[in-house]
Design an enzyme around this catalytic site. Structure first.
Site, PDB file in Angstrom:
ATOM      1  N   LYS A 159     -18.471   7.314  10.952  1.00  0.00           N
ATOM      2  CA  LYS A 159     -18.807   8.734  10.829  1.00  0.00           C
ATOM      3  C   LYS A 159     -20.040   8.819   9.941  1.00  0.00           C
ATOM      4  O   LYS A 159     -19.954   9.043   8.736  1.00  0.00           O
ATOM      5  CB  LYS A 159     -17.614   9.514  10.254  1.00  0.00           C
ATOM      6  CG  LYS A 159     -17.778  11.027  10.326  1.00  0.00           C
ATOM      7  CD  LYS A 159     -16.480  11.712   9.966  1.00  0.00           C
ATOM      8  CE  LYS A 159     -16.646  13.210   9.736  1.00  0.00           C
ATOM      9  NZ  LYS A 159     -17.003  13.974  10.910  1.00  0.00           N
TER      10      LYS A 159
HETATM   11  C1  LIG Z   1     -18.189  13.779  16.704  1.00  0.00           C
HETATM   12  C2  LIG Z   1     -16.786  14.036  16.283  1.00  0.00           C
HETATM   13  N1  LIG Z   1     -15.792  13.698  17.113  1.00  0.00           N
HETATM   14  C3  LIG Z   1     -14.493  13.934  16.785  1.00  0.00           C
HETATM   15  C4  LIG Z   1     -14.171  14.507  15.578  1.00  0.00           C
HETATM   16  C5  LIG Z   1     -12.723  14.738  15.237  1.00  0.00           C
HETATM   17  O1  LIG Z   1     -12.335  13.833  14.243  1.00  0.00           O
HETATM   18  P1  LIG Z   1     -11.201  14.216  13.197  1.00  0.00           P
HETATM   19  O2  LIG Z   1     -10.022  14.614  13.969  1.00  0.00           O
HETATM   20  O3  LIG Z   1     -10.981  12.956  12.441  1.00  0.00           O
HETATM   21  O4  LIG Z   1     -11.734  15.326  12.371  1.00  0.00           O
HETATM   22  C6  LIG Z   1     -15.185  14.874  14.684  1.00  0.00           C
HETATM   23  C7  LIG Z   1     -14.860  15.473  13.395  1.00  0.00           C
HETATM   24  O5  LIG Z   1     -14.999  14.847  12.404  1.00  0.00           O
HETATM   25  C8  LIG Z   1     -16.519  14.621  15.054  1.00  0.00           C
HETATM   26  O6  LIG Z   1     -17.522  14.967  14.231  1.00  0.00           O
END
Ligand SMILES: Cc1ncc(COP(=O)(O)O)c(C=O)c1O
Length: 326
Positions: A159
């Protein structure tokens, strides 16, 4: 939602006033997007304030740092405790948490190694990302003209702030054309994810979601949805999905910390199902909110209570604060 500009921010081990939480313009992160971060939520449950899957978020943060060869100055358990300390310092009942590990100020150039690995934690109050209405009635989306990054370019299991340049393009395009969100395909043309949320489809009572190899972030809400769905007896398949499955799905929904579980009612102006929150989406959304509101047993150990003395009551004794799935 604008910031209030008050409260405390944790920076490299100290709690500082919001107004003083600054970095130099010559910091590496500003020029080269050299940061990894997390977004997690703390919920005000009837049993006390609880962070949802804090351990999983912190693990992903350190995984992201590892991929980018960043060695945080602080160990994972201590940073996890610092997140809780920051919420307590701000006396939040419910909030969003944003720990970030970034390359700071020393020298500028593509090589990040000379720059320190700094860490900060922001917390703020943040409601429903796409609005309360979206949780109940769903959102209209388009398939983005922007693809997610190709394998072996930007690592999507990390991330990283760098990935969000792509997300911003997807989001801006969607908003400009009157949609709430965009869904990106991967570079092979398979369904990937939204700008900041994972995608689920339903057809013939089977729940489908793109696999980690479809250039997705390994979402923690995605993982929670898969777990909840299997607990409820649904068949869940993680596999490469053709774009057109979106148009013939009986239900579709997004999953993510920000959007929580948000139904999708149309894609590219094609109505999905009957254009309302579908029955399987409703059941999963309700189960999700029951857990985060402390109304169902936390059988997977997903809640971390923030304040000493909490949780306050036995499960089921509280009053639900969930509005979305009622
Ligand atoms: C690109 C992306 N995909 C999916 C998610 C969903 O991830 P999470 O459920 O860990 O927030 C996020 C959010 O952080 C994101 O930025």
């Amino acid at each position: 939602m604008a910031f209030t500009g008050s409260g405390k921010v944790w920076m490299n081990g100290s709690l500082v006033d919001w107004a003083d939480a600054k970095i130099h313009i010559a910091s590496h992160v500003i020029h080269y997007a050299s940061a990894v971060f997390e977004g997690a939520r703390c919920y005000g449950t009837p049993r006390g304030s609880a962070c949802f899957r804090l351990d999983a978020h912190m693990r992903r943060l350190y995984d992201s740092a590892r991929i980018y060869r960043m060695a945080p100055q602080i160990e994972l358990p201590a940073l996890t405790e610092a997140v809780l300390e920051t919420i307590r310092a701000n006396k939040f009942k419910a909030c969003y948490m944003r720990p970030i590990i970034y390359r700071g100020y020393e020298a500028l150039g593509v090589n990040p190694f000379p720059c320190p690995v700094d860490t900060a934690i922001l917390t703020w109050e943040w409601g429903a990302y796409l609005g309360q209405d979206a949780l109940e009635r769903g959102v209209d989306v388009r398939v983005s003209s922007w693809a997610r990054s190709a394998p072996n370019t930007f690592p999507t299991l990390a991330k990283s702030t760098a990935n969000y340049a792509n997300s911003s393009l997807i989001k801006m395009e969607a908003i400009t054309e009157g949609y709430s969100e965009g869904i990106a395909l991967d570079t092979f043309g398979y369904l990937s994810e939204g700008s900041g949320q994972n995608l689920f489809l339903v057809r013939d009572d089977t729940i489908y979601t793109p696999p980690l190899t479809a250039s997705i972030l390994p979402g923690i809400t995605r993982n929670s949805v898969i777990t909840i769905a299997r607990d409820l007896g649904f068949r869940v398949r993680e596999e490469m999905l053709p774009r057109e499955l979106l148009y013939i799905a009986s239900e579709a929904f997004f999953a993510g910390t920000a959007v929580e579980i948000t139904p999708i009612r149309s894609a590219d102006k094609i109505t999905i199902g009957d254009g309302t929150r579908g029955p399987i989406t409703t059941v999963i959304q309700r189960a999700f909110f029951d857990i985060i509101n402390g109304d169902a047993p936390d059988r997977h150990g997903w809640l971390t209570y923030v304040y000493p003395g909490e949780p306050l009551q036995a499960v089921g004794a509280g009053t639900s604060t969930a509005k979305a799935a009622n």
